[in-house]
Scaffold this motif. Structure first.
Motif, PDB file in Angstrom:
ATOM      1  N   THR A 120     -19.104  -8.470   3.804  1.00 60.32           N
ATOM      2  CA  THR A 120     -17.780  -8.886   3.328  1.00 60.32           C
ATOM      3  C   THR A 120     -16.807  -7.733   3.505  1.00 60.32           C
ATOM      4  O   THR A 120     -17.080  -6.618   3.066  1.00 60.32           O
ATOM      5  CB  THR A 120     -17.833  -9.279   1.837  1.00 60.32           C
ATOM      6  N   LYS A 121     -15.676  -8.001   4.143  1.00 60.57           N
ATOM      7  CA  LYS A 121     -14.712  -6.947   4.425  1.00 60.57           C
ATOM      8  C   LYS A 121     -13.498  -7.029   3.506  1.00 60.57           C
ATOM      9  O   LYS A 121     -13.147  -8.099   3.006  1.00 60.57           O
ATOM     10  CB  LYS A 121     -14.261  -7.020   5.881  1.00 60.57           C
ATOM     11  N   VAL A 122     -12.864  -5.898   3.283  1.00 57.95           N
ATOM     12  CA  VAL A 122     -11.547  -5.859   2.644  1.00 57.95           C
ATOM     13  C   VAL A 122     -10.528  -6.064   3.762  1.00 57.95           C
ATOM     14  O   VAL A 122     -10.471  -5.276   4.711  1.00 57.95           O
ATOM     15  CB  VAL A 122     -11.315  -4.531   1.912  1.00 57.95           C
ATOM     16  N   VAL A 123      -9.754  -7.121   3.666  1.00 63.50           N
ATOM     17  CA  VAL A 123      -8.887  -7.513   4.781  1.00 63.50           C
ATOM     18  C   VAL A 123      -7.398  -7.315   4.505  1.00 63.50           C
ATOM     19  O   VAL A 123      -6.562  -7.529   5.378  1.00 63.50           O
ATOM     20  CB  VAL A 123      -9.136  -8.982   5.169  1.00 63.50           C
ATOM     21  N   GLY A 124      -7.059  -6.918   3.296  1.00 66.35           N
ATOM     22  CA  GLY A 124      -5.655  -6.750   2.975  1.00 66.35           C
ATOM     23  C   GLY A 124      -5.484  -5.985   1.678  1.00 66.35           C
ATOM     24  O   GLY A 124      -6.442  -5.444   1.121  1.00 66.35           O
ATOM     25  N   ALA A 125      -4.240  -5.939   1.200  1.00 66.74           N
ATOM     26  CA  ALA A 125      -3.928  -5.182  -0.011  1.00 66.74           C
ATOM     27  C   ALA A 125      -2.838  -5.898  -0.796  1.00 66.74           C
ATOM     28  O   ALA A 125      -2.061  -6.686  -0.248  1.00 66.74           O
ATOM     29  CB  ALA A 125      -3.485  -3.770   0.341  1.00 66.74           C
ATOM     30  N   GLU A 126      -2.795  -5.599  -2.094  1.00 65.89           N
ATOM     31  CA  GLU A 126      -1.777  -6.173  -2.967  1.00 65.89           C
ATOM     32  C   GLU A 126      -1.192  -5.085  -3.855  1.00 65.89           C
ATOM     33  O   GLU A 126      -1.914  -4.222  -4.360  1.00 65.89           O
ATOM     34  CB  GLU A 126      -2.369  -7.282  -3.834  1.00 65.89           C
ATOM     35  N   TYR A 127       0.132  -5.126  -4.037  1.00 62.72           N
ATOM     36  CA  TYR A 127       0.809  -4.260  -4.998  1.00 62.72           C
ATOM     37  C   TYR A 127       1.158  -5.106  -6.208  1.00 62.72           C
ATOM     38  O   TYR A 127       1.825  -6.141  -6.096  1.00 62.72           O
ATOM     39  CB  TYR A 127       2.076  -3.661  -4.389  1.00 62.72           C
ATOM     40  N   TRP A 128       0.729  -4.659  -7.391  1.00 63.29           N
ATOM     41  CA  TRP A 128       0.947  -5.449  -8.597  1.00 63.29           C
ATOM     42  C   TRP A 128       1.652  -4.648  -9.696  1.00 63.29           C
ATOM     43  O   TRP A 128       1.571  -4.985 -10.885  1.00 63.29           O
ATOM     44  CB  TRP A 128      -0.386  -6.013  -9.110  1.00 63.29           C
ATOM     45  N   GLY A 129       2.396  -3.624  -9.311  1.00 61.39           N
ATOM     46  CA  GLY A 129       3.178  -2.872 -10.291  1.00 61.39           C
ATOM     47  C   GLY A 129       4.384  -3.664 -10.780  1.00 61.39           C
ATOM     48  O   GLY A 129       4.713  -4.735 -10.252  1.00 61.39           O
ATOM     49  N   GLU A 130       5.060  -3.152 -11.801  1.00 58.64           N
ATOM     50  CA  GLU A 130       6.257  -3.820 -12.312  1.00 58.64           C
ATOM     51  C   GLU A 130       7.290  -3.946 -11.192  1.00 58.64           C
ATOM     52  O   GLU A 130       7.408  -3.063 -10.358  1.00 58.64           O
ATOM     53  CB  GLU A 130       6.845  -3.017 -13.472  1.00 58.64           C
ATOM     54  N   PRO A 131       8.064  -5.041 -11.168  1.00 59.70           N
ATOM     55  CA  PRO A 131       8.089  -6.164 -12.114  1.00 59.70           C
ATOM     56  C   PRO A 131       7.115  -7.286 -11.753  1.00 59.70           C
ATOM     57  O   PRO A 131       7.145  -8.352 -12.345  1.00 59.70           O
ATOM     58  CB  PRO A 131       9.524  -6.668 -11.979  1.00 59.70           C
ATOM     59  N   TYR A 132       6.235  -7.032 -10.786  1.00 57.75           N
ATOM     60  CA  TYR A 132       5.375  -8.109 -10.276  1.00 57.75           C
ATOM     61  C   TYR A 132       4.177  -8.393 -11.169  1.00 57.75           C
ATOM     62  O   TYR A 132       3.428  -9.330 -10.911  1.00 57.75           O
ATOM     63  CB  TYR A 132       4.938  -7.764  -8.853  1.00 57.75           C
ATOM     64  N   ASN A 133       3.982  -7.619 -12.224  1.00 56.99           N
ATOM     65  CA  ASN A 133       2.869  -7.869 -13.141  1.00 56.99           C
ATOM     66  C   ASN A 133       3.351  -8.148 -14.552  1.00 56.99           C
ATOM     67  O   ASN A 133       2.554  -8.184 -15.479  1.00 56.99           O
ATOM     68  CB  ASN A 133       1.926  -6.660 -13.169  1.00 56.99           C
ATOM     69  N   SER A 134       4.643  -8.351 -14.740  1.00 58.63           N
ATOM     70  CA  SER A 134       5.187  -8.382 -16.099  1.00 58.63           C
ATOM     71  C   SER A 134       5.109  -9.753 -16.773  1.00 58.63           C
ATOM     72  O   SER A 134       5.175  -9.845 -17.993  1.00 58.63           O
ATOM     73  CB  SER A 134       6.649  -7.910 -16.086  1.00 58.63           C
ATOM     74  N   LEU A 135       4.964 -10.821 -16.006  1.00 57.44           N
ATOM     75  CA  LEU A 135       4.879 -12.156 -16.575  1.00 57.44           C
ATOM     76  C   LEU A 135       3.668 -12.882 -15.998  1.00 57.44           C
ATOM     77  O   LEU A 135       3.218 -12.580 -14.893  1.00 57.44           O
ATOM     78  CB  LEU A 135       6.156 -12.959 -16.264  1.00 57.44           C
TER      79      LEU A 135
END
Length: 226
Positions: free
Chosen positions: A202-217
């Motif tokens: 199983t490979k890691v195929v991408g990435a996600e940024y979840w810092g504010e404001p994208y994690n606030s709600l």
């Protein structure tokens, strides 16, 4: 997942992700790191990384190309290609706020033996590290000296989150530092986050940024790169 730095022998901690192992929790904001005193690198050196699975090509001007049609602030859940920049409102603690251009520049597959120096033993048995390289550019008017841009996690092929890993100390394969002094408009720095694939199949195929404001709600979604 943020990396927390005090320099010295590298020690790894499994972070909060899909599986729960001896954990360090993910942070709720972009918290400040303590200054890192200089010391000698870890005595146990990881072996050489494999060739990158995914890489970004710089634009002709030497930077990375902005995503088409995304001149403004990135929207919750927006997707980008590896190498495309997202304009992100950045908040650090309670005193600093600004605007950054955040770009995932590559997702590189490492080797299982790279993890030996972190002394995690059976907690990472069978797992394969991936190194998420990302650049941070100050495109606002605030001096972001000594702040830290974390909250980068890996994504698996089915869209689920890869296991995160926090590092205390120096890990040559994936260096993650606070932004330097005088990090003013136009300044940039490249950082790295570690994601763990559950197996070699199983490979890691991408990435996600979840810092504010994208994690606030609860209905907010992070920014993704593939």
């Amino acid at each position: 997942m943020s990396s927390i730095g005090t320099r010295g022998t590298a020690v790894g901690f499994i972070g909060l992700a899909v599986v729960g192992l001896a954990l360090t929790g993910c942070k709720s904001g972009n918290e400040e790191k303590d200054p890192a005193p200089a010391s000698s690198p870890s005595a146990a050196q990881p072996s050489k990384s494999a060739e990158p699975d995914t890489s970004a090509s710089p634009s002709a001007g030497g930077g990375y190309a902005p995503a088409p049609g995304t001149a403004g602030t990135a929207k919750s859940g927006q997707s980008f290609k590896i190498g495309e920049a997202a304009t992100v409102p950045f908040k650090y603690g309670t005193e600093k706020a600004g605007t950054i251009a955040l770009t995932v520049t590559g997702v590189e597959q490492g080797q299982a033996s790279d993890l030996a120096a972190l002394k995690l033993g059976d907690k990472v048995k069978g797992m394969v590290p991936y190194y998420i390289r990302y650049s941070v550019k100050n495109v606002g008017t605030t001096d972001l000296s000594h702040t830290s841009v974390g909250h980068i996690k890996g994504l698996l092929p089915d869209g689920s989150e890869a296991q995160g890993l926090s590092i205390i100390g120096t890990f040559e394969k994936c260096d993650d530092d606070s932004l330097p002094r005088d990090f003013t408009n136009g300044k940039s720095q490249t950082n790295c986050a570690v994601a763990l694939a559950p197996s070699a199949q199983t490979k890691v195929v991408g990435a996600e940024y979840w810092g504010e404001p994208y994690n606030s709600l609860s209905d907010k979604k992070g920014l993704t790169w593939k």
